[in-house]
Design an enzyme around this catalytic site. Structure first.
Site, PDB file in Angstrom:
ATOM      1  N   HIS A  92      -7.228  15.330   8.530  1.00  0.00           N
ATOM      2  CA  HIS A  92      -5.632  15.776   8.560  1.00  0.00           C
ATOM      3  C   HIS A  92      -5.349  16.976   8.914  1.00  0.00           C
ATOM      4  CE1 HIS A  92      -2.267  15.821   5.097  1.00  0.00           C
ATOM      5  NE2 HIS A  92      -1.963  16.004   6.148  1.00  0.00           N
ATOM      6  N   ASN A 138      -1.184  16.704  -0.208  1.00  0.00           N
ATOM      7  CA  ASN A 138      -0.069  16.202  -0.143  1.00  0.00           C
ATOM      8  C   ASN A 138       0.199  15.252  -1.794  1.00  0.00           C
ATOM      9  OD1 ASN A 138       1.145  16.936   1.789  1.00  0.00           O
ATOM     10  ND2 ASN A 138       0.336  15.259   2.846  1.00  0.00           N
ATOM     11  N   SER A 197      -0.749  11.789   6.563  1.00  0.00           N
ATOM     12  CA  SER A 197      -0.831  12.075   5.424  1.00  0.00           C
ATOM     13  C   SER A 197      -0.709  12.113   4.468  1.00  0.00           C
ATOM     14  CB  SER A 197       0.904  12.813   5.319  1.00  0.00           C
ATOM     15  OG  SER A 197       1.142  13.504   6.233  1.00  0.00           O
ATOM     16  N   GLU A 240      -8.294  18.960   6.047  1.00  0.00           N
ATOM     17  CA  GLU A 240      -8.654  17.876   5.448  1.00  0.00           C
ATOM     18  C   GLU A 240      -9.194  16.780   6.231  1.00  0.00           C
ATOM     19  OE1 GLU A 240      -5.100  16.505   2.946  1.00  0.00           O
ATOM     20  OE2 GLU A 240      -6.023  16.736   1.400  1.00  0.00           O
TER      21      GLU A 240
HETATM   22  C1  LIG Z   1       3.270  17.140   5.625  1.00  0.00           C
HETATM   23  C2  LIG Z   1       1.467  17.138   5.570  1.00  0.00           C
HETATM   24  O1  LIG Z   1       0.870  16.206   6.110  1.00  0.00           O
HETATM   25  C3  LIG Z   1       0.747  18.468   5.489  1.00  0.00           C
HETATM   26  C4  LIG Z   1       1.570  19.453   5.762  1.00  0.00           C
HETATM   27  O2  LIG Z   1       1.012  19.793   7.110  1.00  0.00           O
HETATM   28  S1  LIG Z   1       1.987  20.347   4.366  1.00  0.00           S
HETATM   29  C5  LIG Z   1       2.646  22.134   5.018  1.00  0.00           C
HETATM   30  C6  LIG Z   1       1.944  22.408   5.221  1.00  0.00           C
HETATM   31  N1  LIG Z   1       2.714  24.529   5.559  1.00  0.00           N
HETATM   32  C7  LIG Z   1       3.375  24.488   5.563  1.00  0.00           C
HETATM   33  O3  LIG Z   1       3.091  24.939   4.615  1.00  0.00           O
HETATM   34  C8  LIG Z   1       4.049  25.729   6.021  1.00  0.00           C
HETATM   35  C9  LIG Z   1       4.942  27.213   5.108  1.00  0.00           C
HETATM   36  N2  LIG Z   1       5.118  28.071   6.306  1.00  0.00           N
HETATM   37  C10 LIG Z   1       4.627  29.105   6.259  1.00  0.00           C
HETATM   38  O4  LIG Z   1       3.734  29.366   6.239  1.00  0.00           O
HETATM   39  C11 LIG Z   1       5.238  30.341   7.245  1.00  0.00           C
HETATM   40  O5  LIG Z   1       6.362  30.518   6.644  1.00  0.00           O
HETATM   41  C12 LIG Z   1       5.257  30.032   9.007  1.00  0.00           C
HETATM   42  C13 LIG Z   1       3.604  30.088   8.752  1.00  0.00           C
HETATM   43  C14 LIG Z   1       5.206  28.722   9.423  1.00  0.00           C
HETATM   44  C15 LIG Z   1       6.353  30.534   9.784  1.00  0.00           C
HETATM   45  O6  LIG Z   1       5.892  31.797   9.373  1.00  0.00           O
HETATM   46  P1  LIG Z   1       6.275  33.088   8.906  1.00  0.00           P
HETATM   47  O7  LIG Z   1       6.380  34.385   8.829  1.00  0.00           O
HETATM   48  O8  LIG Z   1       8.015  32.993   8.831  1.00  0.00           O
HETATM   49  O9  LIG Z   1       7.249  33.349  11.205  1.00  0.00           O
HETATM   50  P2  LIG Z   1       6.854  34.247  11.669  1.00  0.00           P
HETATM   51  O10 LIG Z   1       7.084  35.243  11.967  1.00  0.00           O
HETATM   52  O11 LIG Z   1       7.399  33.619  13.326  1.00  0.00           O
HETATM   53  O12 LIG Z   1       5.457  32.842  11.976  1.00  0.00           O
HETATM   54  C16 LIG Z   1       4.049  33.662  11.533  1.00  0.00           C
HETATM   55  C17 LIG Z   1       2.975  33.718  12.967  1.00  0.00           C
HETATM   56  O13 LIG Z   1       2.885  32.452  13.041  1.00  0.00           O
HETATM   57  C18 LIG Z   1       2.991  32.377  14.698  1.00  0.00           C
HETATM   58  N3  LIG Z   1       3.878  30.986  14.456  1.00  0.00           N
HETATM   59  C19 LIG Z   1       4.387  30.347  14.285  1.00  0.00           C
HETATM   60  N4  LIG Z   1       4.697  29.481  14.314  1.00  0.00           N
HETATM   61  C20 LIG Z   1       4.103  28.882  15.157  1.00  0.00           C
HETATM   62  C21 LIG Z   1       3.512  28.064  16.821  1.00  0.00           C
HETATM   63  N5  LIG Z   1       3.985  26.286  16.433  1.00  0.00           N
HETATM   64  N6  LIG Z   1       2.660  27.909  16.802  1.00  0.00           N
HETATM   65  C22 LIG Z   1       1.151  29.206  17.071  1.00  0.00           C
HETATM   66  N7  LIG Z   1       2.035  30.055  16.265  1.00  0.00           N
HETATM   67  C23 LIG Z   1       3.163  29.876  16.005  1.00  0.00           C
HETATM   68  C24 LIG Z   1       3.503  33.221  14.703  1.00  0.00           C
HETATM   69  O14 LIG Z   1       3.468  33.406  16.226  1.00  0.00           O
HETATM   70  C25 LIG Z   1       3.564  34.527  14.195  1.00  0.00           C
HETATM   71  O15 LIG Z   1       2.553  35.208  14.856  1.00  0.00           O
HETATM   72  P3  LIG Z   1       1.843  36.302  13.999  1.00  0.00           P
HETATM   73  O16 LIG Z   1       0.799  36.965  12.707  1.00  0.00           O
HETATM   74  O17 LIG Z   1       0.576  36.801  15.245  1.00  0.00           O
HETATM   75  O18 LIG Z   1       2.859  37.142  13.970  1.00  0.00           O
HETATM   76  N1  LIG Z   2       5.252  16.939  10.276  1.00  0.00           N
HETATM   77  C1  LIG Z   2       3.883  17.183   9.144  1.00  0.00           C
HETATM   78  O1  LIG Z   2       4.583  18.368   8.538  1.00  0.00           O
HETATM   79  C2  LIG Z   2       2.450  16.493   9.510  1.00  0.00           C
HETATM   80  C3  LIG Z   2       2.961  15.178   9.641  1.00  0.00           C
HETATM   81  N2  LIG Z   2       1.780  14.096   9.766  1.00  0.00           N
HETATM   82  C4  LIG Z   2       1.092  13.669   9.957  1.00  0.00           C
HETATM   83  O2  LIG Z   2       1.242  13.581  11.184  1.00  0.00           O
HETATM   84  C5  LIG Z   2       1.594  12.273  11.547  1.00  0.00           C
HETATM   85  C6  LIG Z   2       3.249  12.382  12.844  1.00  0.00           C
HETATM   86  O3  LIG Z   2       3.736  12.826  12.240  1.00  0.00           O
HETATM   87  P1  LIG Z   2       5.189  13.953  12.810  1.00  0.00           P
HETATM   88  O4  LIG Z   2       4.196  14.671  13.737  1.00  0.00           O
HETATM   89  O5  LIG Z   2       5.341  15.394  11.900  1.00  0.00           O
HETATM   90  O6  LIG Z   2       5.703  12.901  13.318  1.00  0.00           O
HETATM   91  P2  LIG Z   2       7.175  13.021  14.793  1.00  0.00           P
HETATM   92  O7  LIG Z   2       8.062  12.307  14.464  1.00  0.00           O
HETATM   93  O8  LIG Z   2       6.991  14.617  14.842  1.00  0.00           O
HETATM   94  O9  LIG Z   2       6.322  12.329  15.751  1.00  0.00           O
HETATM   95  C7  LIG Z   2       5.726  11.126  15.473  1.00  0.00           C
HETATM   96  C8  LIG Z   2       5.813  10.774  17.460  1.00  0.00           C
HETATM   97  O10 LIG Z   2       4.895   9.642  17.436  1.00  0.00           O
HETATM   98  C9  LIG Z   2       5.542   8.684  18.794  1.00  0.00           C
HETATM   99  N3  LIG Z   2       5.294   7.806  18.184  1.00  0.00           N
HETATM  100  C10 LIG Z   2       6.029   6.468  17.522  1.00  0.00           C
HETATM  101  N4  LIG Z   2       5.383   5.346  17.860  1.00  0.00           N
HETATM  102  C11 LIG Z   2       3.746   5.217  18.373  1.00  0.00           C
HETATM  103  C12 LIG Z   2       3.286   4.464  19.280  1.00  0.00           C
HETATM  104  N5  LIG Z   2       3.219   3.219  18.849  1.00  0.00           N
HETATM  105  N6  LIG Z   2       2.871   5.035  19.947  1.00  0.00           N
HETATM  106  C13 LIG Z   2       2.396   6.582  20.300  1.00  0.00           C
HETATM  107  N7  LIG Z   2       3.058   7.377  19.720  1.00  0.00           N
HETATM  108  C14 LIG Z   2       4.318   6.754  18.644  1.00  0.00           C
HETATM  109  C15 LIG Z   2       7.230   9.168  18.184  1.00  0.00           C
HETATM  110  O11 LIG Z   2       7.698   8.227  19.133  1.00  0.00           O
HETATM  111  P3  LIG Z   2       9.141   8.467  18.973  1.00  0.00           P
HETATM  112  O12 LIG Z   2       9.977   9.516  18.064  1.00  0.00           O
HETATM  113  O13 LIG Z   2       9.959   7.749  19.951  1.00  0.00           O
HETATM  114  O14 LIG Z   2       9.580   6.890  17.909  1.00  0.00           O
HETATM  115  C16 LIG Z   2       6.884  11.120  17.816  1.00  0.00           C
HETATM  116  O15 LIG Z   2       7.191  11.489  18.949  1.00  0.00           O
HETATM  117  C17 LIG Z   2       2.117  11.257  10.699  1.00  0.00           C
HETATM  118  O16 LIG Z   2       1.180  10.480  10.489  1.00  0.00           O
HETATM  119  C18 LIG Z   2       2.235  12.310   9.103  1.00  0.00           C
HETATM  120  O17 LIG Z   2       2.036  11.944   8.320  1.00  0.00           O
HETATM  121  C19 LIG Z   2       0.022  15.875   9.056  1.00  0.00           C
HETATM  122  C20 LIG Z   2       0.911  16.299   8.755  1.00  0.00           C
HETATM  123  C21 LIG Z   2       1.611  17.747   8.569  1.00  0.00           C
END
Ligand SMILES: CC(=O)CC(=O)SCCNC(=O)CCNC(=O)[C@H](O)C(C)(C)COP(=O)(O)OP(=O)(O)OC[C@H]1O[C@@H](n2cnc3c(N)ncnc32)[C@H](O)[C@@H]1OP(=O)(O)O
Ligand SMILES: NC(=O)C1=CN([C@@H]2O[C@H](COP(=O)(O)OP(=O)(O)OC[C@H]3O[C@@H](n4cnc5c(N)ncnc54)[C@H](OP(=O)(O)O)[C@@H]3O)[C@@H](O)[C@H]2O)C=CC1
Length: 292
Positions: free
Chosen positions: A140, A190, A119, A152
């Site tokens: 990403h 992010n 991320s 990304e």
């Molecule tokens: C941290 C990082 O590095 C980067 C990141 O990822 S940052 C995070 C980015 N993500 C976001 O910002 C998510 C924000 N949240 C949302 O967009 C919405 O709340 C959400 C899509 C997660 C859920 O939406 P919702 O309307 O509240 O719930 P819900 O009706 O259950 O789901 C919407 C649709 O997605 C589907 N869905 C939800 N989760 C799913 C999953 N894990 N797998 C498959 N389908 C899924 C549902 O089946 C539903 O499909 P339909 O449109 O066909 O009905």
């Molecule tokens: N969460 C998010 O919304 C997003 C996350 N990411 C990125 O994706 C990556 C994973 O995040 P996320 O899936 O949320 O994290 P989770 O904590 O859900 O999963 C990480 C997994 O990796 C495992 N792990 C740790 N060390 C090792 C290793 N040495 N070899 C193999 N597996 C290992 C962990 O095991 P254990 O639990 O036993 O430590 C765990 O099962 C990160 O780099 C995160 O920044 C990117 C986009 C969105």
């Protein structure tokens, strides 16, 4: 290079989502994790999410079954050796990622492309510790992977064009949209999203609002699908803190200072949905209960 097989490291929430979409798009997938329970759980979650897509008529039953058949799990990292593309999606810690690449590299074919779903961590620095910085990229995905359209793509300083083009073709085959970001801390999504989440935690910390009033404000006042604290719990508070630390260290600007309350939640092991408790408590039967 024609990519037909993909190896995924880490079977957490991102790894299982990436395995799901890659298998559905026809790639042979090998999924690995240090934790064998996580592998079992990942296969269950993928099955449930595919079932949901079948029931909503997004995919056919035979596509679902074929996708499940294409996913193999293993706890031995070196079993990813024959894969054409590696997507590392383990915990957001640089030392963990370096250790994975060090163990994996001797098993890989010379032409294999190595990518990280990080991320925030520098792609150039991760690449520099491998034997193939020109074949290394940031790949990403967004969470939840089966739903979110964006990937990304981040080039490190040494990434070559054939590597970028091959990754872009994979994004096209997954029917997702690529946005290209330069390799600076936390890239695009992010860099913008995480300071907003961190500011929401400061708003809570300073008593400006409660968990409920902050989330309601952004959902109803800015049309966000989730409030920032609900989203933080969804992403994982450990991941949010790790990203803020990368921004703070990498850009050396106090505006990226992680909120002490975010640190405290992580220290408590309250990491959000994945541990059943974060800004909300998910352990009960009913709606999640705010913890402040
Ligand atoms: C941290 C990082 O590095 C980067 C990141 O990822 S940052 C995070 C980015 N993500 C976001 O910002 C998510 C924000 N949240 C949302 O967009 C919405 O709340 C959400 C899509 C997660 C859920 O939406 P919702 O309307 O509240 O719930 P819900 O009706 O259950 O789901 C919407 C649709 O997605 C589907 N869905 C939800 N989760 C799913 C999953 N894990 N797998 C498959 N389908 C899924 C549902 O089946 C539903 O499909 P339909 O449109 O066909 O009905
Ligand atoms: N969460 C998010 O919304 C997003 C996350 N990411 C990125 O994706 C990556 C994973 O995040 P996320 O899936 O949320 O994290 P989770 O904590 O859900 O999963 C990480 C997994 O990796 C495992 N792990 C740790 N060390 C090792 C290793 N040495 N070899 C193999 N597996 C290992 C962990 O095991 P254990 O639990 O036993 O430590 C765990 O099962 C990160 O780099 C995160 O920044 C990117 C986009 C969105």
């Amino acid at each position: 290079m024609d990519i037909t097989s993909i190896g995924i490291v880490g079977a957490g929430q991102m790894g299982n989502g990436i395995a799901h979409v890659c298998a559905l798009a026809g790639y042979d997938v090998t999924l690995t994790d240090v934790n064998s329970d996580a592998l079992e759980e990942a296969v269950k979650i993928i099955g449930t999410n595919l079932d949901r897509q079948v029931s909503r008529e997004k995919i056919a039953q035979n596509d679902r079954d074929a996708a499940m058949q294409r996913i193999r799990t293993t706890s031995a990292l070196i079993d990813l050796g024959p894969s054409d593309l590696i997507i590392e999606a383990a915990t957001e810690r640089e030392d963990v990622k370096h250790a994975i690449f060090a163990e994996l590299l001797p098993a890989l074919k010379p032409e294999t492309i190595l990518t990280s779903n990080t991320s925030s961590i520098s792609i150039t620095r991760l690449a520099s510790r491998t034997d193939r910085p020109e074949k290394f990229m940031g790949f990403h995905f967004m969470n939840p992977v089966p739903v979110m359209q964006l990937v990304e793509l981040i080039r490190g300083i040494a990434t070559d064009e054939p590597t970028y083009d091959a990754c872009r073709s994979v994004v096209d085959r997954l029917e997702k949209t690529a946005a290209t970001a330069e390799d600076f801390p936390a890239f695009i999504v992010n860099r913008i999203l995480m300071p907003m989440i961190n500011e929401a935690v400061y708003t809570l910390y300073e008593g400006v609002g409660t968990v409920t009033s902050i989330d309601t404000s952004l959902k109803l006042g800015a049309n966000h699908p989730m409030g920032p604290l609900e989203l933080a719990d969804f992403i994982g508070l450990d991941t949010c803190l790790a990203i803020m630390n990368v921004l703070h260290d990498g850009l050396a600007d106090t505006k990226y200072r992680p909120c002490p309350l975010l640190t405290k939640y992580v220290e408590a092991g309250w990491l959000g949905r994945k541990t059943q408790r974060g800004f909300y408590d998910y352990r009960g039967e009913g709606d999640p209960v705010p913890t402040r």
